[in-house]
Design an enzyme around this catalytic site. Sequence first.
Site, short mmCIF file in Angstrom:
data_model
loop_
_atom_site.label_atom_id
_atom_site.label_comp_id
_atom_site.label_asym_id
_atom_site.label_seq_id
_atom_site.Cartn_x
_atom_site.Cartn_y
_atom_site.Cartn_z
N ILE A 23 -22.36 54.36 -26.96
CA ILE A 23 -21.20 54.01 -27.88
C ILE A 23 -20.19 53.04 -27.11
O ILE A 23 -19.25 53.55 -26.72
CB ILE A 23 -20.38 55.25 -28.48
N CYS B 61 11.83 57.21 -18.74
CA CYS B 61 11.40 55.78 -19.29
C CYS B 61 11.04 56.01 -20.82
O CYS B 61 11.36 55.12 -21.49
CB CYS B 61 10.01 55.35 -18.53
N LYS C 225 -16.49 40.48 -26.03
CA LYS C 225 -15.30 39.97 -26.91
C LYS C 225 -14.31 39.06 -26.16
O LYS C 225 -13.42 38.83 -26.69
CB LYS C 225 -14.74 41.04 -27.88
N CYS D 225 11.72 62.78 -18.89
CA CYS D 225 11.08 61.36 -18.68
C CYS D 225 11.77 60.68 -19.27
O CYS D 225 12.26 60.02 -20.09
CB CYS D 225 9.69 61.22 -19.51
N THR E 46 -14.02 57.59 -21.15
CA THR E 46 -14.16 56.19 -21.83
C THR E 46 -12.89 56.05 -22.72
O THR E 46 -12.37 55.21 -22.78
CB THR E 46 -15.46 55.55 -22.30
N GLU F 203 -16.89 70.27 -22.85
CA GLU F 203 -16.61 69.06 -22.09
C GLU F 203 -16.45 69.20 -20.51
O GLU F 203 -16.21 70.29 -20.04
CB GLU F 203 -15.32 68.83 -22.55
N SER G 218 -18.29 49.29 -27.24
CA SER G 218 -17.20 48.45 -28.31
C SER G 218 -18.25 48.07 -29.30
O SER G 218 -19.14 47.49 -29.36
CB SER G 218 -16.65 47.23 -27.89
N HIS H 149 -11.24 47.46 -34.60
CA HIS H 149 -11.85 46.00 -34.83
C HIS H 149 -12.18 46.00 -36.25
O HIS H 149 -12.65 46.79 -37.16
CB HIS H 149 -13.04 45.82 -34.19
N ARG I 123 -17.48 51.22 -20.19
CA ARG I 123 -18.30 51.28 -21.30
C ARG I 123 -19.77 51.46 -21.17
O ARG I 123 -20.40 51.22 -20.45
CB ARG I 123 -18.07 49.87 -22.17
#
Lengths: 535, 443, 129
Positions: free
Chosen positions: A343, A410, A256, A408, A46, A37, A345, A55, A317
């Site tokens: 790749i 919050c 979409k 933290c 992404t 990586e 959506s 989906h 994307r």
Amino acid sequence: MQARRLAADVVIIGAGVVGTGVARELARYDVRVVLVEKRADVAFGTTKANTALVHAGYDAEPGTWKARLNVRGNSLYPKVCAELGVAYKNTGSLVVAFSEAQVLHLQELKAKGRINGVPGLEVIPRERVLTIEPDVNPDVVAALWAPSGGITSPWELAIAFAENAVANGVELLLSSPVIGMDVRGGRVSSVRCPGVVIDTGFVVNAAGIWADDIERMVGRDDFEITPRRGEYYLFDKRVGHLVSRPLFPVPSRSTKGIVVAPTVDGNLIAGPNALLVGDKGDLATTAAGLAEVIEGARRLVPGLPARESITNFAGLRAVAVPAGDFVIGASPGVPNFINAAGIQSPGLTAAPAIAEAVRDILADAGLELAEKPDFNPVRERPTRFAELCRDEQSALIEKNPLWGHIICRCENVTEAEVVEALHRAVPCTTLDGVKFRTRAGAGRCQGGFCGPRVVDIIHRELGVAPEQVTKKGGRSYILSGPSKDSLLEQTACRCLAHAIRDDGQADTEDVGTEDACRIEMREREGVGGHAHGGV
Amino acid sequence: MRTVECDVAVVGAGPAGLAAAARAKRCGAGRVVLMDRDRELGGILNQCIHNGFGLQLLSQELTGPEYAEHFINEARDAGVETMLDTMVLEVTRSRQIVAVNRTEGLIQANAKAIILAMGARERNRGGVIIPGMRPAGVFTAGAAQRFVNMEGYMPGKRIVVLGSGDIGLIMARRLTWEGAKVEAVLEILPFPSGLTRNIVQCLNDQGIPLYLSHTVVDIHGEERVEGVTVARVDSDLRPIPGTEWDIECDTLLLSVGLIPENELTRDVGGELDPVTGGPVVTDEMETSTPGIFACGNVVHIHDLVDNVTREAWTAGEGAARLAARQQPGGETIRTRAGDGVRYVAPHLLHLDNLVARDVRLFMRATRPAERVQVEAVVGGKVVFSKFERVVRPAEMVVLTIPPGKVSPGKASPDHAGGGSHPELVVRITPRDRDTAVEGGRKA
Amino acid sequence: MSRETAELTCIVCPVGCRLRATVEDGQLVEAQGNSCKRGAVYALDELCAPKRTVTSTVRVEGGFLPLVPVRTREPIPKDKIAQVLLDIAKIRIDAPIRIHQIVAADVAGTGIDVIASRSMSRVSAPRAE
């Protein structure tokens, strides 16, 4: 410098949700896998910036990779997320129609969904939509109900894939951009990263928006990735109740549309718009884009208050041209170089199924896959203080007082969680890495409170100087250096310049300052790093 | 879970919590427990190392830490118990607090009265929606202040400040004094948000340009901030195309407002003021939930810490009175922001208090104005007013109504206003016009 | 004979009065707009010998925090600010620290001391650098 040499059966390039998913799938078998990586952490491309939806699969053209892998991926989600301790909610989803013409479109989607094998699709009338989603625009005429739709956490999934892969023997190299590949006799023989060469039998290209650049390294140019930028609003948990499931508009040909969805963490997300951009680094949000998003979101949920926005971001994307579909399979002419590219959506939904498909392609291409008897599919969900009941919280604090220290405000994340995140199977060294693992900094104050505290914990736990701690790797330093140094440095420069100009003939006051500067310059020797490079 | 029984529990040990706790104790409350999530008492004052605190209340110009130390000592001397590194997780309507810390684990405090004094948090990039890249190097001014003044690290070397709030102005000077170059301060409004003295000594003295009616329209840099694009805005605060220019910098500081920290107040479920974002309170600083008090920036954003302390004293007295079952009963009158006033706090005044003592009203002007009359109006009649030479939205206006100006008789329902409840309207009117209608008003 | 009239904003307190002041031979001959006596004094100082209180931090050894806030006991001449900041940037003091303890006496030859703005306890284990 002699590069380190590694040997692998498969090198996977890119540790997003696709690459980590493939790595975890291959970890079931007795093969040597190296996952490389270029960024400082997994899920930093992404994967960290999308709508986080599972989906149902009614959009894609029947017969495409997208259609098949979406529906298959969707069916794998409950098991994968249960095994890996990843947040997933099967909320169902709605495509909301505001006219009779749009209702016709819903019927088309439903028909397409049936061919794709999507279960339970139903067009439901206005009253039912308003019953289950009371804050939806009352102009709604009907909606397509997809019971298999859902929401997840993309980065949690990629991190869990990676951690489970590493626990089962996969080697992960972070901050390791691929700088070249050697091709011999029409096959890739090795992958080169700075300081390391990996000899390999196969390569899987899961490099996201850079997948075309990676493929070119083996002499092929079969597709081009044209990044399509999508901008998002994330809203405070206070308004998280406005919708209970993803709401889609009736889709256009290319996207979409702008979605309003709950997140697994209780926030609300709205987006994305869609704009083709030429630059793979262009993750900038724009005033026009954000306006488009809020406008689109308000068509679905008119009561969405813009002032409850806690952050905006953009994701790219990976749209493959000319394919339009996912590009999955061996590169023509390089049979051991397998693309898992383009790749876009529904890539997140498809990810578990893409992993299976790539596995099968590798097997067909000659990779021997013998199941490991000791493969452990389970990765425990890291304990989160905020998810526990009071008794469980008490018990933890008794064992380790750091569970009683909330850093933290919050999201009520404790110091223990941050410390744990820094020492897991997949190491994390950055503020964003800590945020994606613990949610420290993901709340409404966006790290204003916990930022200094997390920097301090990283400094203490990893022995990194505070000014070397980054937001997301590379040169994304949080701080420029210790205070006082900056002032003395600046003065040192001024007085050096003065000394040169005066040819050493400084008056007494200047000599004093100059001496002081020299002392300070000496003091700072040995304090390396960026903070002192730019003087 | 450890249980703590007390008369008064105070959440937050900044200036509001410290003064409220000490005053409650001094006014006869039994056990008073003060909780704070930070490692020491004093709250944000500890990082506000500049001077300008305490002029009104202590007749000295102190720095934040000195002001804090004064009230820390007062709280200790009064016998307030403190719990540090302690985060309050939950406050209930029945006046229970669940808190957590390292040494005691989960703690349940049962109090007769609770004073909420959590202060405020800074509005951030997501709150003002600044387009652009998302590199490191975008800080809220207060976060940068903590790094520089308490942790000992600089956020950057070339700074642009968005927003002319006081923290932003103070930080512009502070960073300059620590060797950074502050390129510009930008303010989207046509007038500064911070105190005038801070414009003078923090910007003018340092030669830092202030651009009014300007904002940041783009942030550059993939990893670390490399620059910003700024533009002039029109009267609707929209950027004007064609006026953009770039400023190279490695840091963007945001000083774009404070938001009362009211998550716990929301849990309790009381009424909130939509303008301030804080709870609706009485002149005892009690919220609409009986026994839950609030003071300081939780209620509304203050300009001077002296006013926070004053308000906190009121809350401390109120909480002590409640613990001793000596609260004023009887009727209340609602306050309302009239012409020229953005908001007014407190929101409900006890008629008993109006008869018996000074009642202080805090308000903000909607726009800058000179030579004005600040008026309290009941039933169409001005019951009390005072002259102000200048009012600015950045600076709080305080109207102290002496005892007896509003009597129960005068507070009859104001039918002209359309409401059925008696109300006291505060308004800011130009003095000259005032003089002209003086006769009419008296009629 | 020098006569100077200037528009100033008083910074003595947060009210921020706008002043119009005339100075002649080091004497204030006229001041308008000030709402208290300190405004007139400020106007004279600002036109003849402007002064500012300097607030900053000094590095601490063995303290609860790595820095302690400090200030000049009184305002110092404006043109000495840079030197004062530089001088105190070089100082390291040991904890414990008492509030108003002298951190630097007669800083930069101004005749004015720099003092600590808070107390700070000593911690047994100094913070790791």
